[in-house]
Scaffold this motif. Sequence first.
Motif, PDB file in Angstrom:
ATOM      1  N   THR A 364       0.841  -1.214   0.000  1.00  0.00           N
ATOM      2  CA  THR A 364       0.000   0.000   0.000  1.00  0.00           C
ATOM      3  C   THR A 364       0.874   1.261   0.000  1.00  0.00           C
ATOM      4  O   THR A 364       0.536   2.260  -0.624  1.00  0.00           O
ATOM      5  CB  THR A 364      -0.948   0.002   1.213  1.00  0.00           C
ATOM      6  N   ASN A 371      -3.581   1.872   3.948  1.00  0.00           N
ATOM      7  CA  ASN A 371      -3.525   0.473   4.353  1.00  0.00           C
ATOM      8  C   ASN A 371      -4.819   0.003   5.019  1.00  0.00           C
ATOM      9  O   ASN A 371      -5.193  -1.172   4.918  1.00  0.00           O
ATOM     10  CB  ASN A 371      -2.330   0.248   5.301  1.00  0.00           C
ATOM     11  N   ILE A 379      -6.009  -3.931  -4.645  1.00  0.00           N
ATOM     12  CA  ILE A 379      -4.557  -4.137  -4.508  1.00  0.00           C
ATOM     13  C   ILE A 379      -4.084  -5.169  -5.523  1.00  0.00           C
ATOM     14  O   ILE A 379      -3.039  -5.002  -6.166  1.00  0.00           O
ATOM     15  CB  ILE A 379      -4.234  -4.580  -3.072  1.00  0.00           C
TER      16      ILE A 379
END
Length: 439
Positions: A364, A371, A379
């Motif tokens: 991240t 995060n 992601i």
Amino acid sequence: MAALLIGLNAATYTQKQKEPDNEFSPNRSTFNVGATGTQAFYTLLSETGRKVTRWQEAPAALLTRKANLPAVFVVVGSLRRGYTEVETDELLRWVSGGGRLVLIDRDPPKGLVTTTANWKMSTAEPDPEGFVAVDPSDQTQMTVETPAVKAVQPTVFTQGVNAVQPSRFAGSIVFSRIAEKNRGSGESDETDENASPRRSTSYNSVETPSQNGPLVHFAGGEKNLLVEAPYGSGRILFLSDPYIVSNGGIALVDNAQLAVNLVSAGDGSVAFDEYHQGYGTDSNRFLQFFEGTPVVAIFLQTIVLVGLVFFSQSRRFGRPVPEPEPDRLSKLEYVAAMAELQSRTKAFDLAIENIYNEFRRRVTRYFGLDNFTAKSGDIAALIAERSGLDRAHIAETLFTCVEIIRGEPTNKKEVVRLANALRDIEQKLGMTRAARTRI
């Protein structure tokens, strides 16, 4: 600290002006070039081919030395180191064996004013009040109203001497006969108004007393200037005015010739007593060389400073400080211990949690995401786009990690597979781990 001491000594040092010679505290050494010194006398003997030396040992060496013994021993006062009773006896023993002792002083050492003849000897010293006001380098002041003195009779010591010029401060050698019955006690039947009391004459260093009496060579103005007295097989010459052989007066009239006659002894050598002038072999030559300079103070202070350093190193000036305990576990040892613990308890979910959370934080940060709010699907898409890996495979790996963390059962084989998959993703993204310093 040493540099500070050197700086302070150098800054505070002031050159002392050398005080001119004076008759109140004269320096009769042959090293002294001043008016009261005798360097001119020593140089005269040396340059005329005579064997001359500066004696810088105790008188005991006259009895123990096997070679290069002097034939004439010259003591010119005033002395800076007095003769002890032992040194007096040693010197007189040497004289009694055939040596010649020349005493040149207004008031020579009392123990040396003696003879083995049946006579009592003493000195009459002038009043020292006028010594301070007179410049010894001024011949007029030193000899005012003092006529030259002629020889009393022709002798070996008066040869070639027409007259000598003493100073107005010349002393006198006086002597009186001792009756035969009182010779052992040193009492005299005849009294001499100029004689001064002194200890009894000792005959321990000779076998039999001398038969000849004292002999006057020069006298004038009711003063015996040069007297010769026997002592055993040798003799003692008394010259009551050191000005005659000093640098300031040796050039007057025939003073130089008389000085040479006093110490002439054929092929024998002449020794000037410098030991009692402060130049003995037992003196510290280092301190003498740097005398009058700040080097002596710096040297002594440095010794004290070094001693203080050594002393402080072996002493404690406060309470003892406990030694710090070293960290006996390194980070690698800690990690190995935790891995061993998780392996033994089969806590594979905890291992995945540690590895996945660290992976998520780094990824991240790499993509600039939050995060806590970023979703696993987003992601995975970013990772696939950047690394070229299969998006579905990435998403499945992340999803499996999350499920294990939430409580899904797993095993060691699956945990190893997932850990390898996460490390492959990091390598594709170029997220290499920097080498850390080993602790």
